[in-house]
Motif scaffolding. Structure first.
Motif, PDB file in Angstrom:
ATOM      1  N   VAL A 103       0.566  -1.622   0.179  1.00 46.25           N
ATOM      2  CA  VAL A 103      -0.028  -0.116  -0.047  1.00 46.25           C
ATOM      3  C   VAL A 103       1.064   1.461  -0.534  1.00 46.25           C
ATOM      4  O   VAL A 103       0.642   2.514  -0.210  1.00 46.25           O
TER       5      VAL A 103
ATOM      6  N   GLY B 125       2.028   2.088  -3.053  1.00 49.61           N
ATOM      7  CA  GLY B 125       1.488   2.417  -4.426  1.00 49.61           C
ATOM      8  C   GLY B 125       0.846   1.636  -5.213  1.00 49.61           C
ATOM      9  O   GLY B 125       0.473   0.874  -6.373  1.00 49.61           O
ATOM     10  N   GLY B 126       0.755  -0.341  -4.826  1.00 43.43           N
ATOM     11  CA  GLY B 126       0.858  -1.201  -4.825  1.00 43.43           C
ATOM     12  C   GLY B 126      -0.540  -1.271  -4.799  1.00 43.43           C
ATOM     13  O   GLY B 126      -1.622  -0.506  -4.853  1.00 43.43           O
TER      14      GLY B 126
ATOM     15  N   MET C  63      -2.223  -4.391  -4.347  1.00 47.87           N
ATOM     16  CA  MET C  63      -2.398  -5.830  -3.387  1.00 47.87           C
ATOM     17  C   MET C  63      -3.889  -5.855  -2.540  1.00 47.87           C
ATOM     18  O   MET C  63      -4.222  -4.387  -2.822  1.00 47.87           O
ATOM     19  N   GLN C  64      -4.376  -6.478  -2.542  1.00 48.05           N
ATOM     20  CA  GLN C  64      -5.663  -6.250  -2.104  1.00 48.05           C
ATOM     21  C   GLN C  64      -6.492  -7.540  -0.777  1.00 48.05           C
ATOM     22  O   GLN C  64      -5.440  -8.476  -1.150  1.00 48.05           O
TER      23      GLN C  64
ATOM     24  N   TRP D 280      -7.049   2.520   4.278  1.00 44.39           N
ATOM     25  CA  TRP D 280      -6.422   2.008   3.620  1.00 44.39           C
ATOM     26  C   TRP D 280      -5.365   3.423   2.138  1.00 44.39           C
ATOM     27  O   TRP D 280      -4.792   3.469   1.734  1.00 44.39           O
ATOM     28  N   ASN D 281      -7.101   3.969   2.381  1.00 43.36           N
ATOM     29  CA  ASN D 281      -7.026   4.944   1.082  1.00 43.36           C
ATOM     30  C   ASN D 281      -5.871   6.798   1.872  1.00 43.36           C
ATOM     31  O   ASN D 281      -5.419   6.938   1.092  1.00 43.36           O
TER      32      ASN D 281
ATOM     33  N   ARG E 211      -3.151   5.817   2.090  1.00 43.39           N
ATOM     34  CA  ARG E 211      -1.658   5.649   0.484  1.00 43.39           C
ATOM     35  C   ARG E 211      -1.801   7.335   0.260  1.00 43.39           C
ATOM     36  O   ARG E 211      -0.563   6.899   0.123  1.00 43.39           O
ATOM     37  N   ILE E 212      -2.414   7.776   0.568  1.00 42.92           N
ATOM     38  CA  ILE E 212      -2.128   9.340   0.181  1.00 42.92           C
ATOM     39  C   ILE E 212      -0.957   9.911   1.019  1.00 42.92           C
ATOM     40  O   ILE E 212      -0.085  10.612   0.560  1.00 42.92           O
TER      41      ILE E 212
ATOM     42  N   MET F 180      -7.463  16.030   6.900  1.00 41.90           N
ATOM     43  CA  MET F 180      -5.937  15.361   6.308  1.00 41.90           C
ATOM     44  C   MET F 180      -5.138  15.917   4.745  1.00 41.90           C
ATOM     45  O   MET F 180      -4.456  16.444   5.260  1.00 41.90           O
TER      46      MET F 180
ATOM     47  N   ILE G 157      -1.888  17.357   5.266  1.00 38.73           N
ATOM     48  CA  ILE G 157      -0.675  17.498   4.873  1.00 38.73           C
ATOM     49  C   ILE G 157      -0.317  18.366   4.006  1.00 38.73           C
ATOM     50  O   ILE G 157       0.981  19.198   4.101  1.00 38.73           O
TER      51      ILE G 157
ATOM     52  N   ASP H 240      -5.898  12.752  -6.258  1.00 35.21           N
ATOM     53  CA  ASP H 240      -5.623  11.388  -5.429  1.00 35.21           C
ATOM     54  C   ASP H 240      -6.655  11.673  -4.317  1.00 35.21           C
ATOM     55  O   ASP H 240      -6.817   9.905  -4.612  1.00 35.21           O
TER      56      ASP H 240
ATOM     57  N   ARG I 184      -9.447   4.426  -4.169  1.00 35.03           N
ATOM     58  CA  ARG I 184      -9.278   2.620  -4.901  1.00 35.03           C
ATOM     59  C   ARG I 184      -9.918   1.572  -3.520  1.00 35.03           C
ATOM     60  O   ARG I 184      -9.802   1.573  -2.726  1.00 35.03           O
ATOM     61  N   THR I 185      -9.353   0.963  -4.236  1.00 33.76           N
ATOM     62  CA  THR I 185     -10.618  -0.341  -2.992  1.00 33.76           C
ATOM     63  C   THR I 185      -9.524  -1.259  -2.716  1.00 33.76           C
ATOM     64  O   THR I 185      -8.444  -1.590  -3.587  1.00 33.76           O
ATOM     65  N   TYR I 186      -9.143  -2.274  -1.361  1.00 35.15           N
ATOM     66  CA  TYR I 186      -8.575  -2.637  -1.370  1.00 35.15           C
ATOM     67  C   TYR I 186      -9.383  -3.856  -0.339  1.00 35.15           C
ATOM     68  O   TYR I 186      -8.306  -4.630   0.028  1.00 35.15           O
ATOM     69  N   VAL I 187     -10.151  -4.035  -0.552  1.00 33.41           N
ATOM     70  CA  VAL I 187     -10.415  -5.156  -0.077  1.00 33.41           C
ATOM     71  C   VAL I 187     -11.462  -5.927  -1.329  1.00 33.41           C
ATOM     72  O   VAL I 187     -11.763  -4.901  -2.666  1.00 33.41           O
ATOM     73  N   LYS I 188     -11.324  -7.139  -1.586  1.00 28.18           N
ATOM     74  CA  LYS I 188     -11.836  -7.828  -2.563  1.00 28.18           C
ATOM     75  C   LYS I 188     -12.517  -8.649  -1.895  1.00 28.18           C
ATOM     76  O   LYS I 188     -11.846  -9.558  -0.833  1.00 28.18           O
TER      77      LYS I 188
END
Lengths: 389, 380
Positions: free
Chosen positions: A110, A113-114, A116-117, A140-141, A144-145, B138, B142, B157, B162-166
């Motif tokens: 993360v 910037g990958g 992976m989930q 997690w977003n 990432r930022i 945030m 920043i 950004d 982005r989706t971090y769970v599947k």
């Protein structure tokens, strides 16, 4: 009043089996009401709902630990052994609604910037799933930022920043609407469940007596006695009503013992009134059944079907708001449906003016109508039977 | 001779209307009631867009960012809210009072939420507002550290979620918990079949029924008579269970997974279990029929209760806290066998259940045999 006395004798002779019924159903009623009530216990201030989550982390980094802490605000963690079947079992029985697995190397990916989930196993499309997702994705977003725009910050610093950002919460005002004390109380569930208890006890008890009287030889013997049929019938009805009244009083008294707080409200008067009318209705139904059936074995079949059926479809076991409309339409042909309807409205009463009470009385009148219809029917059938005999 | 006894026992049993009612019609009726009462429970769990409102005052109109976020989450197929725009606060409050919305947002220095109750929908609304507030906090922090971030596409950004769970499924089947009610219902029906077994044993014990006295007079080996009778009882029960299964599967559309052969096998083993259980209890209890019936009834009902027929979580609680009870309860073994067939991809647990049931069957049959054999009646 020889018939009346005989009825009393029969009741007394069967008192053990009848009181066993009362005791068993009472125990069930109390258990069910208690278990449903505790779920509904709500406080007056806003508290965030918590989803049941199983979090399985294959790595332990500052970020995953920070994540765990943040997620705890909206979730209760359930500890489960990491075996497929145990996890599946827990999900099936809703011991958890969201199983989240953080794979090894996820944090690093993360931050770089990958793509992976994490893996989640959920009850598909459930509300809790949507709820947990919001909170999981956000963390997690944000990580990432931070990683992208503050590349110099260490992982610990990111965690600290996130913690700071995520602290504090949106002010929530609860528009305190007036809430009746009896809403979702033990009394409400108990009185609802009473529909089942009363039906079972009354149909069993009253038909037991009626079947004795309907034995062929016995009824023939009674016909040639110098008593008028009307007198016999009146005494029978009186005896049955007395039995019904006693059963009803015992059952209501238990509610008083268990939830005396609700008994201080005005609502309880209507609960009692409603259940009394329902008792009358079921008594006349039992009288009808007693007139129709000849043996005890058939009776227990009929009793089971007639008590369980209406209770299932009119919202005694599963609340009416969870039933679909077709089922409810069918249910509206049973008195139980109207009894439950009236109960639900009584429970939320806060004002006692005619406009508030109208709907309740409407339901009660319908139940009363059922009572009269059953009663008239049983008189007609009784008469016919006598003529045929 | 075997066929002869079999046929006549079959005729004799099938005419017992009361037993046919309890073992066939009653489970079917109960299944129908279950279906009517529980069919909607799963839909209740499904996420529906939340009825929410936002007060369209000047603060909201100026807060273009919040406005666009709100509009964003309220459109499309996977939308979070079913958004209504109230022209002023009073209107929103009126909607809230009438239960038209679960809550409403008001814009301002901080976003505020007004609700009527505590619940999951309200919590989602709050989480959403929290998320919005957190994101802006945030951005502020920043930018304070790294003013160039804005030029480097920070806002871009931020919007680029982005989706971090599947979602991965645990197995091939959905965790539809209502099914457990139907599985335990079938298990109950199998165990109700114990009444057939009871009748068989009653009808060969000369000191209990007249019919048995007559049968004992005949020059037929008792075991033969008993076996033929039991086969008749088993055939009847198995057919009844198959009818029930067919009704649930095709009439009520209850899913049993894809392994139909195993489901039928389970039904067969369940039927044998039911008949042998009834025979065993009937042989064991010497007293009158009333007591036998009561015992079978209580055992079946208690077993069903513990396997979750009245209260679903019971099955899970027992399995979690008192595992031996789960393995010693025949109703639960049957329920669990159906459950394992539906829910698990591997047959491991199913095989365990089946093995345990075989042990029970062997125990009941041997027990019955040892009790019933060589009983002679000098006088009755």
């Amino acid at each position: 009043m020889p018939v009346f006395k005989l009825c009393m004798k029969i009741f007394l002779k069967n008192w053990l089996s009848i009181s066993l019924y009362v005791a068993i159903f009472l125990a069930i009623a109390i258990m069910i009401s208690m278990s449903t009530m505790s779920e509904q216990n709500k406080s007056s201030s806003f508290s965030q709902e918590k989803a049941k989550v199983a979090l399985i982390s294959e790595e332990k980094t500052p970020l995953t630990e920070g994540f765990r802490q943040e997620l705890a605000k909206s979730s209760d963690f359930v500890k489960l052994p990491d075996r497929t079947e145990a996890l599946q079992d827990a999900l099936f029985f809703r011991n958890v609604t969201y199983i989240l697995r953080i794979p090894k190397g996820f944090t690093e990916d993360v931050l770089n910037g990958g793509s992976m989930q994490m893996e989640k196993t959920v009850v598909p499309n459930s509300t809790e799933n949507a709820y947990v997702d919001i909170n999981v994705e956000q963390y997690w977003n944000m990580a990432r930022i931070y990683a992208k725009h503050e590349p110099k910050a260490s992982e610990q610093q990111v965690v600290k920043q996130l913690k700071k950002n995520l602290s504090g919460s949106t002010p929530v005002t609860i528009k305190a609407h007036e809430r009746a004390q009896t809403a979702n109380s033990f009394s409400m569930y108990y009185f609802n469940f009473l529909a089942y208890t009363l039906s079972a006890v009354l149909i069993m008890g009253i038909s037991t007596v009626m079947i004795v009287f309907n034995k062929r030889d016995l009824s023939r013997r009674n016909f040639c006695s110098p008593m008028r049929a009307r007198s016999i019938n009146t005494q029978l009805i009186l005896a049955n009503l007395l039995f019904a009244a006693i059963s009803w009083a015992i059952l209501v008294a238990f509610c008083f013992l268990l939830d005396s707080k609700s008994f201080a409200t005005q609502n309880i008067l209507f609960f009692i009134m409603n259940s009394a009318i329902f008792t009358a209705c079921i008594s006349s139904l039992s009288y009808l059944i007693g007139n129709l059936l000849k043996n005890l074995n058939a009776m227990s079949a009929v009793c089971n079907v007639l008590t369980l059926g209406p209770c299932f479809i009119s919202g005694v076991f599963v609340p009416q708001e969870f039933l679909n409309s077709t089922v409810l339409k069918i249910a509206s042909f049973t008195p139980t449906y109207w009894y439950v309807q009236a109960n639900a409205k009584i429970a939320t009463l806060t004002h006692f003016e005619w406009s508030d009470l109208e709907a309740i009385f409407y339901s009660m009148v319908i139940v009363l109508g059922f009572a009269i219809a059953f009663f008239a029917l049983s008189l007609v059938i009784g008469k016919r039977k006598r003529l045929i005999n | 001779m075997f066929t002869h006894i079999f046929i006549y026992r079959f005729k004799c049993l099938i005419r017992d209307k009361q037993l046919v009612f309890w073992t066939l019609l009653f489970p079917i009726l109960l299944g129908t009631f279950f279906y009517m009462a529980f069919s909607n429970l799963n839909n209740e769990e499904t996420f529906q867009p939340i009825d929410a409102a936002v007060v369209n005052d000047s603060a909201y109109q100026h807060d273009t960012q919040f406005k666009s976020v709100m509009e964003n989450v309220s459109k499309g197929k996977d939308r979070l809210f079913h958004l209504k725009v109230a022209s002023n606060r009073e209107e929103a409050e009126k909607w809230l009072k009438k239960d038209k919305i679960k809550g409403f947002f008001t814009s301002g220095e901080v976003i505020k939420l007004t609700v009527k109750d505590t619940g999951i929908s309200q919590s989602i609304m709050k989480s959403f507002a929290d998320q919005y507030r957190t994101s802006s906090s945030m951005v502020t922090s920043i930018v304070k550290e790294n003013p160039k971030a804005l030029q480097n596409g920070l806002l871009n950004d931020l919007g680029n979620h982005r989706t971090y769970v599947k979602e991965v499924t645990g197995g091939s089947a959905e965790p539809n918990n209502v099914l457990n009610y139907f599985y335990s219902l079938i298990a109950m029906a199998c165990l109700y079949g114990s009444f057939w077994g009871m009748k068989e044993v009653t009808d060969i014990q000369a000191d209990i029924t007249d019919r048995a006295a007559r049968v004992n007079m005949a020059p037929v080996h008792k075991l033969k008579a008993f076996l033929a009778g039991s086969c008749a009882a088993l055939v009847i029960l198995f057919v009844e269970i198959l009818i029930l299964l067919a009704y649930l599967r095709f009439g009520l559309n209850i899913s049993f997974g894809n392994r139909a052969g195993f489901v039928v096998l389970t039904a067969l083993v369940g039927s044998v279990l039911g008949v042998s259980f009834g025979a065993f209890i009937s042989a064991l209890v010497k007293k009158g029929e009333g007591l036998k019936i009561a015992l079978l009834m209580v055992a079946t009902m208690a077993g069903s209760f513990l396997s979750g027929m009245m209260f679903m979580n019971m099955k899970y609680l027992i399995a979690a806290y008192v595992p031996p009870l789960a393995w010693l309860n025949p109703v639960n073994l049957l329920t669990d066998a159906f459950y394992a067939l539906y829910y698990y991809d591997s047959l491991h647990r199913y095989a365990l259940n089946l093995g345990m049931m075989f042990l029970f069957i062997i125990f009941f049959c041997t027990g019955t045999y040892l009790i019933v054999r060589r009983r002679k009646y000098a006088s009755i």
